[in-house]
Design an enzyme around this catalytic site. Structure first.
Site, mmCIF file in Angstrom:
data_model
loop_
_atom_site.group_PDB
_atom_site.id
_atom_site.type_symbol
_atom_site.label_atom_id
_atom_site.label_comp_id
_atom_site.label_asym_id
_atom_site.label_seq_id
_atom_site.Cartn_x
_atom_site.Cartn_y
_atom_site.Cartn_z
ATOM 1 N N TYR A 23 5.049 49.283 32.267
ATOM 2 C CA TYR A 23 5.599 47.928 32.298
ATOM 3 C C TYR A 23 4.515 46.976 32.800
ATOM 4 O O TYR A 23 3.595 47.374 33.533
ATOM 5 C CB TYR A 23 6.829 47.855 33.192
ATOM 6 C CG TYR A 23 8.065 48.498 32.589
ATOM 7 C CD1 TYR A 23 9.077 47.727 32.016
ATOM 8 C CD2 TYR A 23 8.231 49.880 32.609
ATOM 9 C CE1 TYR A 23 10.216 48.308 31.478
ATOM 10 C CE2 TYR A 23 9.367 50.476 32.067
ATOM 11 C CZ TYR A 23 10.356 49.685 31.506
ATOM 12 O OH TYR A 23 11.483 50.266 30.969
ATOM 13 N N GLU A 24 4.658 45.715 32.433
ATOM 14 C CA GLU A 24 3.608 44.729 32.681
ATOM 15 C C GLU A 24 3.293 44.524 34.154
ATOM 16 O O GLU A 24 2.206 44.050 34.503
ATOM 17 C CB GLU A 24 4.024 43.400 32.031
ATOM 18 C CG GLU A 24 2.935 42.367 31.948
ATOM 19 C CD GLU A 24 3.412 41.103 31.262
ATOM 20 O OE1 GLU A 24 2.828 40.044 31.537
ATOM 21 O OE2 GLU A 24 4.371 41.172 30.463
ATOM 22 N N SER A 25 4.224 44.865 35.026
ATOM 23 C CA SER A 25 3.997 44.681 36.466
ATOM 24 C C SER A 25 3.007 45.684 37.038
ATOM 25 O O SER A 25 2.650 45.593 38.217
ATOM 26 C CB SER A 25 5.327 44.795 37.214
ATOM 27 O OG SER A 25 6.013 45.981 36.845
ATOM 28 N N GLY A 26 2.563 46.650 36.235
ATOM 29 C CA GLY A 26 1.558 47.604 36.698
ATOM 30 C C GLY A 26 2.100 48.984 36.982
ATOM 31 O O GLY A 26 1.384 49.826 37.535
#
Length: 267
Positions: free
Chosen positions: A50-53
């Site tokens: 996911y884009e949050s890492g």
């Protein structure tokens, strides 16, 4: 399974496209449901990013956003956002980018920015986020969206993420490194690019859907592939797993958020 809804069928059909051990960059919403269903059924080794890492996350419930603590708590590791894009996506390590959008056109270009004129929109959408980079660099892209003439449009109000641009090889000439959208999964059937023109065409239908229904739901003159497949109905295992996931999610999201005060034990 005769009692499944079309939305459930769509999510299950999308999940089947994902292979075990694939590295998948996941969007929130419908894509997240499909990817986690694949993890819980036929693809237990899938690596969800996911884009949050969060890398290799295995959430018990579907996240509300990329910042949902469930993703970090169940991840194999958490890295910074620049590292996600530099070391994974742009380095060519993402097999599948799984996206949603408010609008899509006949060449798989996506809009998640505004509805209406950019300077005075009727609706301001969540925005690009990492979708343009995912669409550019992922080895292949899957898109999930419910079909309607408002979302499958002749002309995007804003091009947020590139699909095949104007088709006929335009994406390759522009230098995009990824493979582009390989499948668009809707609640009437599945679309895929024509090998020559790269225009999205109908390639598969649900057993209870028709070509006329699909054409009525698409805002451009929809072409139909020479061979039209039928999407297999959900199995009992697929449907029960999806419903259990959604039930856990509803229960978790219904609980009030409790933040401990200093008097309750925080330093």
């Amino acid at each position: 399974m005769s009692d499944c809804t079309r939305d459930e069928w769509m999510t299950i059909a999308a999940s089947r496209l994902l292979e075990n051990r694939a590295v998948c960059f996941v969007g929130i919403g419908l894509p997240s449901a499909a990817c986690n269903l694949a993890r819980l059924t036929h693809a237990p080794g899938i690596v969800l990013i996911y884009e949050s890492g969060t890398i290799g996350t295995r959430p018990e419930v579907l996240p509300l956003s990329i910042g949902d603590g469930e993703l970090a708590e169940t991840a194999a590791c958490v890295i910074s956002l620049p590292e996600v894009f530099s070391y994974y996506l742009q380095a060519g390590r993402v097999d599948v980018g799984f996206l949603g959008a408010a609008q899509i056109d006949r060449f798989g270009n996506l809009n998640s920015t505004v509805i209406g004129p950019y300077d005075a929109p009727t609706t301001r959408l969540p925005g690009a986020g990492g979708a343009p980079e995912i669409a550019h660099h992922a080895k292949q892209v899957f898109v999930m969206a419910k079909a309607s003439p408002r979302s499958f449009v002749e002309q995007l109000d804003f091009r947020t993420s590139a699909g095949y641009l104007d088709g006929h090889g335009a994406r390759a000439r522009a230098g995009a490194s990824g493979g582009g959208p390989r499948a668009v999964i809707t609640d009437v059937g599945m679309l895929a690019p024509h090998p020559g023109t790269q225009e999205l065409q109908l390639v598969a239908l649900y057993a209870d859907a028709s070509v006329d229904e699909a054409r009525a739901a698409i805002g451009w003159p929809l072409r139909v592939a020479d061979h039209l497949d039928t999407i297999a109905a959900p199995t009992a295992h697929e449907l029960n797993t999806l419903r259990a996931l959604e039930a856990r999610t509803r229960e978790a999201h219904a609980r009030p958020v409790h933040i401990p005060l200093p008097a309750e034990g925080l330093p």
